[in-house]
Design an enzyme around this catalytic site. Structure first.
Site, short mmCIF file in Angstrom:
data_model
loop_
_atom_site.label_atom_id
_atom_site.label_comp_id
_atom_site.label_asym_id
_atom_site.label_seq_id
_atom_site.Cartn_x
_atom_site.Cartn_y
_atom_site.Cartn_z
N HIS A 231 30.37 -65.98 58.66
CA HIS A 231 31.79 -65.72 58.92
C HIS A 231 32.11 -66.62 59.97
O HIS A 231 31.25 -67.32 60.60
CB HIS A 231 31.72 -64.19 59.59
CG HIS A 231 31.19 -63.99 60.83
ND1 HIS A 231 29.80 -64.03 60.79
CD2 HIS A 231 31.59 -64.09 62.14
CE1 HIS A 231 29.34 -63.76 62.34
NE2 HIS A 231 30.47 -63.93 62.94
N HIS A 288 29.08 -69.28 60.81
CA HIS A 288 27.83 -69.22 61.30
C HIS A 288 27.12 -67.55 60.69
O HIS A 288 27.96 -67.14 60.14
CB HIS A 288 27.83 -68.88 62.78
CG HIS A 288 28.86 -67.97 63.47
ND1 HIS A 288 30.03 -68.46 63.49
CD2 HIS A 288 28.76 -66.96 63.99
CE1 HIS A 288 30.86 -67.56 63.93
NE2 HIS A 288 29.95 -66.47 64.45
N ARG A 298 15.77 -59.25 68.34
CA ARG A 298 16.80 -60.12 68.84
C ARG A 298 17.89 -59.63 69.26
O ARG A 298 18.17 -58.48 68.73
CB ARG A 298 17.00 -61.04 67.60
CG ARG A 298 18.03 -62.36 68.05
CD ARG A 298 18.21 -63.43 67.22
NE ARG A 298 19.16 -64.49 67.53
CZ ARG A 298 20.28 -64.26 67.34
NH1 ARG A 298 21.04 -63.50 66.58
NH2 ARG A 298 21.03 -65.62 67.95
O1 LIG Z 1 23.95 -63.17 67.02
C1 LIG Z 1 24.40 -64.02 66.85
O2 LIG Z 1 24.01 -65.05 67.35
C2 LIG Z 1 25.86 -64.22 66.41
C3 LIG Z 1 26.91 -63.08 66.90
C4 LIG Z 1 27.94 -63.32 66.07
O3 LIG Z 1 28.39 -64.44 65.30
C5 LIG Z 1 29.27 -62.34 66.21
O4 LIG Z 1 28.99 -61.38 67.12
O5 LIG Z 1 30.36 -62.67 65.76
FE LIG Z 2 30.43 -64.68 65.03
#
Ligand SMILES: O=C(O)CCC(=O)C(=O)O
Ligand SMILES: [Fe+2]
Length: 372
Positions: A231, A288, A298
């Site tokens: 997204h 991403h 994580r």
């Molecule tokens: O967990 C991550 O590194 C990305 C989180 C992310 O893209 C979001 O919360 O929009």
């Molecule tokens: Fe994000």
């Protein structure tokens, strides 16, 4: 003209119900509901043969050439990692401990602070979940405004400490975002007079903000699971803190996923859809996703920095001319968020005024990204 939806009403038309929230940690095997591998389901997200030059830039904000490096990174990647950013490392550590404590609470306790289906804040699954055929291997907590009411539900005795840390984090990140906004805008030749809604002191004091905490539990079959599907963020800028476990990936040149390796104390800065619009396409909005791991849990926290609720966002006048027509029509953040809840990765193209003359899809046409 259509009325501007209030932030609190943005998701009324697209409520998101939390599915039965099983404790992901309890699974010995990947359940079918979370198995993303189907024939032709999505491009492989394990990067192979990535050369060193293909890693997201790491920029030291204290260096004199930081502005130039930032412009370059925004233009080519829509993202970079930053060190010497001014946010105290001890605060990042405390914030990580709060996020860890939150997700370590027993499920019934977390569910007390569930995000209402049409609400903004609280515990739940990612807002983008309905756009994917399979469930993601993650849980989240979203905060818009004060954490107080939510944290009281989570930690009836102990909420003050967590509130203080979160509020301080919010203040520090707001100030960092203001700095980075001006550096990014400066790289395009934009000055303070050009951005009225940044306020008289140019400090973006009335900017809207959301914070998202994400937890990606250990996963019995990480190659078949997905932490967070691909997204872009709707924000102007997003700043991600990740613990020392990799997972975040950026799409590079539309064809390969590159992992953003965690660097101690670094923050990941990403261009969101609204900055892409302001920049009239000169900075790509960063696409991403997040993968998960077999033995390491994580955590991440994303700080979404947006414009004030009523600010009209359109390509900046200085970036528009006879040879550079405005690529997008004007939107507010709330209007855009509502659209995104409906159209997801097709939202940018839905407000696009011009298609590149080459007929080729530009880097922000994500209608090609396979999400199901
Ligand atoms: O967990 C991550 O590194 C990305 C989180 C992310 O893209 C979001 O919360 O929009
Ligand atoms: Fe994000």
């Amino acid at each position: 003209m259509a009325t501007i939806p209030k932030m609190s009403e943005v998701f009324k038309t697209h409520p998101l119900h939390i599915p039965d929230n099983k404790n992901l940690e309890s699974f010995q095997q990947l359940p079918e509901t979370h198995d993303w591998i189907q024939p032709d389901s999505f491009p492989s997200f394990r990067d192979s043969n990535i050369s060193l030059s293909d890693s997201v830039p790491l920029i030291d904000l204290s260096l004199p050439n930081a502005p130039e490096l930032i412009r370059n990174a925004f233009q080519t990647w829509g993202a970079f990692q930053v060190i010497n950013h001014g946010v105290p490392i001890s605060l990042l550590d405390s914030m990580e401990s709060t996020v860890d404590a939150l997700f370590n609470l027993p499920s019934p306790q977390k569910l007390k602070a569930t995000r209402p289906p049409d609400g903004l804040s609280g515990y739940g699954v990612a807002r983008i979940s309905p756009f994917f055929p399979k469930r993601m291997w993650s849980e989240g907590f979203t905060l818009v405004g004060s954490p107080l009411e939510h944290f009281k539900k989570l930690w009836p005795q102990d909420y003050t400490k967590h509130c203080d840390i979160t509020e301080e984090y919010g203040r520090e990140l707001r100030s960092l975002c203001g700095r980075l906004m001006w550096l990014g805008l400066g790289g395009l030749g934009i000055t303070r007079e050009d951005v009225e809604w940044a306020g008289p002191d140019g400090d973006f004091k009335t900017s809207h903000v959301a914070i998202q905490f994400n937890s990606y539990p250990v996963c019995p079959d990480p190659d078949r699971a997905m932490g967070l599907g691909a997204h872009t963020d709707t924000s102007l800028l997003t700043i991600v803190y990740q613990n020392n476990t990799s997972g975040l990936q950026l799409l590079r040149e539309g064809n390969r996923w590159v992992t953003v390796e965690p660097v101690p104390g670094a923050l990941v800065v990403q261009v969101g859809d609204l900055f892409h619009i302001l920049a009239n396409g000169l900075y790509p909005s960063s696409l991403h996703q997040a993968f998960v791991n077999r033995t390491r849990k994580r955590l991440s926290m994303a700080y979404f920095f947006g414009p004030p609720e009523t600010a009209q966002i359109s390509p900046l006048k200085k970036l528009v001319g006879p040879t550079q027509p405005p690529l997008y029509r004007t939107v507010t953040w709330t209007e855009y968020l509502r659209k995104k809840a409906e159209l997801f990765n097709d939202t940018l193209s839905s407000i696009r005024l011009y298609t590149p003359l080459t007929g080729l899809l530009d880097v922000n046409d994500h209608s090609q990204v396979k999400v199901g």
